[in-house]
Design a protein around this motif. Structure first.
Motif, PDB file in Angstrom:
ATOM      1  N   HIS A 106      57.719  94.358 -51.147  1.00  0.00           N
ATOM      2  CA  HIS A 106      57.485  93.417 -50.040  1.00  0.00           C
ATOM      3  C   HIS A 106      58.767  92.734 -49.554  1.00  0.00           C
ATOM      4  CE1 HIS A 106      53.089  93.655 -50.100  1.00  0.00           C
ATOM      5  NE2 HIS A 106      53.238  93.858 -51.408  1.00  0.00           N
ATOM      6  N   GLY A 107      59.913  93.150 -50.080  1.00  0.00           N
ATOM      7  CA  GLY A 107      61.182  92.589 -49.632  1.00  0.00           C
ATOM      8  C   GLY A 107      61.402  91.137 -50.041  1.00  0.00           C
ATOM      9  N   ILE A 108      60.838  90.736 -51.172  1.00  0.00           N
ATOM     10  CA  ILE A 108      61.008  89.369 -51.668  1.00  0.00           C
ATOM     11  C   ILE A 108      62.128  89.374 -52.699  1.00  0.00           C
ATOM     12  CG2 ILE A 108      59.886  87.447 -52.871  1.00  0.00           C
ATOM     13  CD1 ILE A 108      57.172  88.666 -51.914  1.00  0.00           C
ATOM     14  N   PRO A 109      63.193  88.591 -52.479  1.00  0.00           N
ATOM     15  CA  PRO A 109      64.311  88.584 -53.419  1.00  0.00           C
ATOM     16  C   PRO A 109      64.017  87.776 -54.678  1.00  0.00           C
ATOM     17  CG  PRO A 109      64.725  86.999 -51.683  1.00  0.00           C
ATOM     18  CD  PRO A 109      63.428  87.698 -51.343  1.00  0.00           C
ATOM     19  N   GLY A 110      64.788  88.032 -55.717  1.00  0.00           N
ATOM     20  CA  GLY A 110      64.683  87.283 -56.967  1.00  0.00           C
ATOM     21  C   GLY A 110      65.070  88.164 -58.138  1.00  0.00           C
ATOM     22  N   SER A 111      66.037  87.702 -58.922  1.00  0.00           N
ATOM     23  CA  SER A 111      66.485  88.481 -60.075  1.00  0.00           C
ATOM     24  C   SER A 111      65.619  88.159 -61.288  1.00  0.00           C
ATOM     25  CB  SER A 111      67.950  88.154 -60.400  1.00  0.00           C
ATOM     26  OG  SER A 111      68.060  86.826 -60.903  1.00  0.00           O
ATOM     27  N   TYR A 112      65.651  89.050 -62.240  1.00  0.00           N
ATOM     28  CA  TYR A 112      64.934  88.839 -63.502  1.00  0.00           C
ATOM     29  C   TYR A 112      65.389  87.529 -64.133  1.00  0.00           C
ATOM     30  CZ  TYR A 112      63.107  89.692 -68.193  1.00  0.00           C
ATOM     31  OH  TYR A 112      62.445  89.580 -69.384  1.00  0.00           O
ATOM     32  N   GLU A 113      66.701  87.326 -64.205  1.00  0.00           N
ATOM     33  CA  GLU A 113      67.256  86.132 -64.856  1.00  0.00           C
ATOM     34  C   GLU A 113      66.855  84.854 -64.130  1.00  0.00           C
ATOM     35  OE1 GLU A 113      69.070  88.910 -64.050  1.00  0.00           O
ATOM     36  OE2 GLU A 113      69.194  89.682 -66.088  1.00  0.00           O
ATOM     37  N   GLY A 114      66.907  84.874 -62.797  1.00  0.00           N
ATOM     38  CA  GLY A 114      66.540  83.686 -62.016  1.00  0.00           C
ATOM     39  C   GLY A 114      65.070  83.328 -62.177  1.00  0.00           C
ATOM     40  N   ILE A 115      64.224  84.339 -62.199  1.00  0.00           N
ATOM     41  CA  ILE A 115      62.788  84.103 -62.376  1.00  0.00           C
ATOM     42  C   ILE A 115      62.514  83.571 -63.775  1.00  0.00           C
ATOM     43  CG2 ILE A 115      60.519  85.212 -62.499  1.00  0.00           C
ATOM     44  CD1 ILE A 115      61.602  87.207 -60.331  1.00  0.00           C
ATOM     45  N   LYS A 116      63.076  84.222 -64.783  1.00  0.00           N
ATOM     46  CA  LYS A 116      62.821  83.796 -66.160  1.00  0.00           C
ATOM     47  C   LYS A 116      63.340  82.377 -66.415  1.00  0.00           C
ATOM     48  CE  LYS A 116      63.063  85.109 -70.974  1.00  0.00           C
ATOM     49  NZ  LYS A 116      63.467  86.102 -71.949  1.00  0.00           N
ATOM     50  N   ARG A 117      64.508  82.065 -65.909  1.00  0.00           N
ATOM     51  CA  ARG A 117      65.085  80.728 -66.092  1.00  0.00           C
ATOM     52  C   ARG A 117      64.135  79.662 -65.543  1.00  0.00           C
ATOM     53  NH1 ARG A 117      67.942  78.766 -61.983  1.00  0.00           N
ATOM     54  NH2 ARG A 117      68.633  80.842 -61.363  1.00  0.00           N
ATOM     55  N   ASN A 118      63.592  79.913 -64.360  1.00  0.00           N
ATOM     56  CA  ASN A 118      62.682  78.951 -63.743  1.00  0.00           C
ATOM     57  C   ASN A 118      61.338  78.876 -64.467  1.00  0.00           C
ATOM     58  OD1 ASN A 118      63.802  77.570 -61.207  1.00  0.00           O
ATOM     59  ND2 ASN A 118      64.546  79.677 -61.024  1.00  0.00           N
ATOM     60  N   ILE A 119      60.862  80.000 -64.958  1.00  0.00           N
ATOM     61  CA  ILE A 119      59.608  80.007 -65.726  1.00  0.00           C
ATOM     62  C   ILE A 119      59.770  79.180 -67.001  1.00  0.00           C
ATOM     63  CG2 ILE A 119      58.108  81.446 -67.171  1.00  0.00           C
ATOM     64  CD1 ILE A 119      58.368  83.648 -65.030  1.00  0.00           C
ATOM     65  N   ILE A 120      60.859  79.387 -67.702  1.00  0.00           N
ATOM     66  CA  ILE A 120      61.075  78.652 -68.956  1.00  0.00           C
ATOM     67  C   ILE A 120      61.136  77.151 -68.677  1.00  0.00           C
ATOM     68  CG2 ILE A 120      62.661  78.290 -70.896  1.00  0.00           C
ATOM     69  CD1 ILE A 120      60.957  80.952 -70.938  1.00  0.00           C
ATOM     70  N   ARG A 121      61.824  76.758 -67.604  1.00  0.00           N
ATOM     71  CA  ARG A 121      61.922  75.340 -67.262  1.00  0.00           C
ATOM     72  C   ARG A 121      60.570  74.765 -66.825  1.00  0.00           C
ATOM     73  NH1 ARG A 121      64.641  75.566 -63.008  1.00  0.00           N
ATOM     74  NH2 ARG A 121      62.950  75.111 -61.589  1.00  0.00           N
ATOM     75  N   GLU A 122      59.816  75.521 -66.041  1.00  0.00           N
ATOM     76  CA  GLU A 122      58.583  75.009 -65.462  1.00  0.00           C
ATOM     77  C   GLU A 122      57.392  75.015 -66.425  1.00  0.00           C
ATOM     78  OE1 GLU A 122      58.051  73.563 -62.511  1.00  0.00           O
ATOM     79  OE2 GLU A 122      60.114  73.797 -61.842  1.00  0.00           O
ATOM     80  N   SER A 123      57.259  76.079 -67.237  1.00  0.00           N
ATOM     81  CA  SER A 123      56.040  76.209 -68.057  1.00  0.00           C
ATOM     82  C   SER A 123      56.291  76.670 -69.489  1.00  0.00           C
ATOM     83  CB  SER A 123      55.089  77.214 -67.409  1.00  0.00           C
ATOM     84  OG  SER A 123      55.653  78.521 -67.464  1.00  0.00           O
ATOM     85  N   ALA A 124      57.534  76.897 -69.853  1.00  0.00           N
ATOM     86  CA  ALA A 124      57.879  77.446 -71.169  1.00  0.00           C
ATOM     87  C   ALA A 124      57.193  78.796 -71.413  1.00  0.00           C
ATOM     88  CB  ALA A 124      57.550  76.463 -72.284  1.00  0.00           C
ATOM     89  N   GLY A 125      56.856  79.489 -70.317  1.00  0.00           N
ATOM     90  CA  GLY A 125      56.256  80.819 -70.430  1.00  0.00           C
ATOM     91  C   GLY A 125      54.758  80.831 -70.632  1.00  0.00           C
ATOM     92  N   ASP A 126      54.094  79.685 -70.444  1.00  0.00           N
ATOM     93  CA  ASP A 126      52.632  79.593 -70.617  1.00  0.00           C
ATOM     94  C   ASP A 126      51.945  79.781 -69.261  1.00  0.00           C
ATOM     95  OD1 ASP A 126      49.984  78.981 -71.103  1.00  0.00           O
ATOM     96  OD2 ASP A 126      50.373  76.932 -71.793  1.00  0.00           O
ATOM     97  N   PRO A 127      51.244  80.910 -69.060  1.00  0.00           N
ATOM     98  CA  PRO A 127      50.605  81.148 -67.764  1.00  0.00           C
ATOM     99  C   PRO A 127      49.460  80.175 -67.461  1.00  0.00           C
ATOM    100  CG  PRO A 127      49.958  82.845 -69.317  1.00  0.00           C
ATOM    101  CD  PRO A 127      51.002  82.009 -69.997  1.00  0.00           C
ATOM    102  N   ASN A 128      48.994  79.449 -68.465  1.00  0.00           N
ATOM    103  CA  ASN A 128      47.899  78.488 -68.258  1.00  0.00           C
ATOM    104  C   ASN A 128      48.386  77.043 -68.218  1.00  0.00           C
ATOM    105  OD1 ASN A 128      45.743  80.463 -68.248  1.00  0.00           O
ATOM    106  ND2 ASN A 128      46.257  80.750 -70.396  1.00  0.00           N
ATOM    107  N   ALA A 129      49.711  76.850 -68.114  1.00  0.00           N
ATOM    108  CA  ALA A 129      50.264  75.494 -68.067  1.00  0.00           C
ATOM    109  C   ALA A 129      49.768  74.764 -66.819  1.00  0.00           C
ATOM    110  CB  ALA A 129      51.791  75.555 -68.070  1.00  0.00           C
ATOM    111  N   VAL A 130      49.446  73.481 -66.998  1.00  0.00           N
ATOM    112  CA  VAL A 130      48.985  72.645 -65.887  1.00  0.00           C
ATOM    113  C   VAL A 130      49.745  71.324 -65.955  1.00  0.00           C
ATOM    114  CG1 VAL A 130      47.019  71.434 -64.858  1.00  0.00           C
ATOM    115  CG2 VAL A 130      46.679  73.660 -65.937  1.00  0.00           C
TER     116      VAL A 130
END
Length: 194
Positions: A106-130
Motif C-alpha cells: 500500500h506504499g506506507i513507509p516504516g522500517s522494522y526498527e522504527g516500528i518496533k521502537r515505537n511499539i516497545i515505548r507505547e505498549s511494551a509489545g502487548d497487543p491488548n494494552a489499554v
C-alpha cells in the motif's frame, strides 16, 4: 425365531444399555409379549458387550481424533499467519514483518526498527494494552493495542485487507503507520507520543 430376530436388526443400532442388560436381557426385553421370548437361548454377554465396546471405542477414538485435529489446526493458525503467500510467526517479530509486507503493498513507509521502537515505548509489545489514564481515555476513547491507537484514528486509517479490529496486532500496526505517514512522513520519524 429367525423372522423375529431379523426384525430386530434396526434396534441393534441403539447400543446404550447393551452392556448392562446383557444378551439374554436384551432378547427378553426385545421379544417381550411374543412366544419366542421364553424360548430364546441365552447367549453369553461377551459378544454384544464386545460389539458395544468396539462401537463406543470407535466413537470415542473418532471424537478424540477430531478434537486433536481441531487443536492442531488452532495451534498452527496461532503459530503462523499468512499474508501475501508468506507465513509469519504469531509474535511481535511476525506481526511487524506481516504488517510491513502489507504496508509495502500500500506504499506506507516504516522500517522494522522504527516500528518496533515505537511499539516497545507505547505498549511494551502487548497487543491488548489499554491506556486508561491519558486525555483520550478521559474523553472516552482510550488508546489501545501495540501502537496505542484510538478508535477514530484506527477507523480513518484502517487498511483494507487487515482485520477491522483495533487490537489486532497487524491491523493496529498498519493503521498506526498509515496515520504516522500521513502526519509525520513515517513511523520512523516518531520518537514520542504521537
Amino acid at each position: 425365531m429367525r423372522t423375529a430376530l431379523r426384525s430386530l436388526k434396526p434396534a441393534r443400532l441403539a447400543t446404550t444399555g447393551l452392556t448392562a442388560l446383557g444378551a439374554a436381557g436384551i432378547a427378553t426385553t426385545a421379544l417381550a409379549g411374543t412366544a419366542h421370548a421364553a424360548q430364546a437361548p441365552a447367549k453369553p454377554a461377551t459378544k454384544p458387550a464386545a460389539v458395544a465396546h468396539a462401537h463406543d471405542a470407535k466413537a470415542t477414538k473418532a471424537a478424540k481424533d477430531s478434537d486433536k485435529a481441531d487443536a492442531k489446526a488452532k495451534d498452527e493458525k496461532k503459530a503462523e499467519k499468512k499474508a501475501g503467500g508468506k507465513e509469519y510467526a504469531d509474535n511481535l517479530d511476525g506481526w511487524i514483518r506481516e504488517a510491513r509486507a502489507i504496508m509495502k503493498e500500500h506504499g506506507i513507509p516504516g522500517s522494522y526498527e522504527g516500528i518496533k521502537r515505537n511499539i516497545i515505548r507505547e505498549s511494551a509489545g502487548d497487543p491488548n494494552a489499554v491506556n486508561d489514564w491519558d486525555i483520550n481515555a478521559k474523553k472516552g476513547t482510550p488508546s489501545k493495542g501495540l501502537l496505542q491507537v484510538i478508535q477514530p484514528t484506527f477507523d480513518r486509517y484502517h487498511v483494507e485487507g487487515t482485520p477491522d479490529e483495533l487490537t489486532d496486532p497487524v491491523a493496529n500496526i498498519v493503521a498506526a503507520c498509515n496515520y504516522a505517514a500521513d502526519r509525520y512522513g513515517s513511523m520512523d520519524n516518531v520518537d514520542s507520543a504521537y
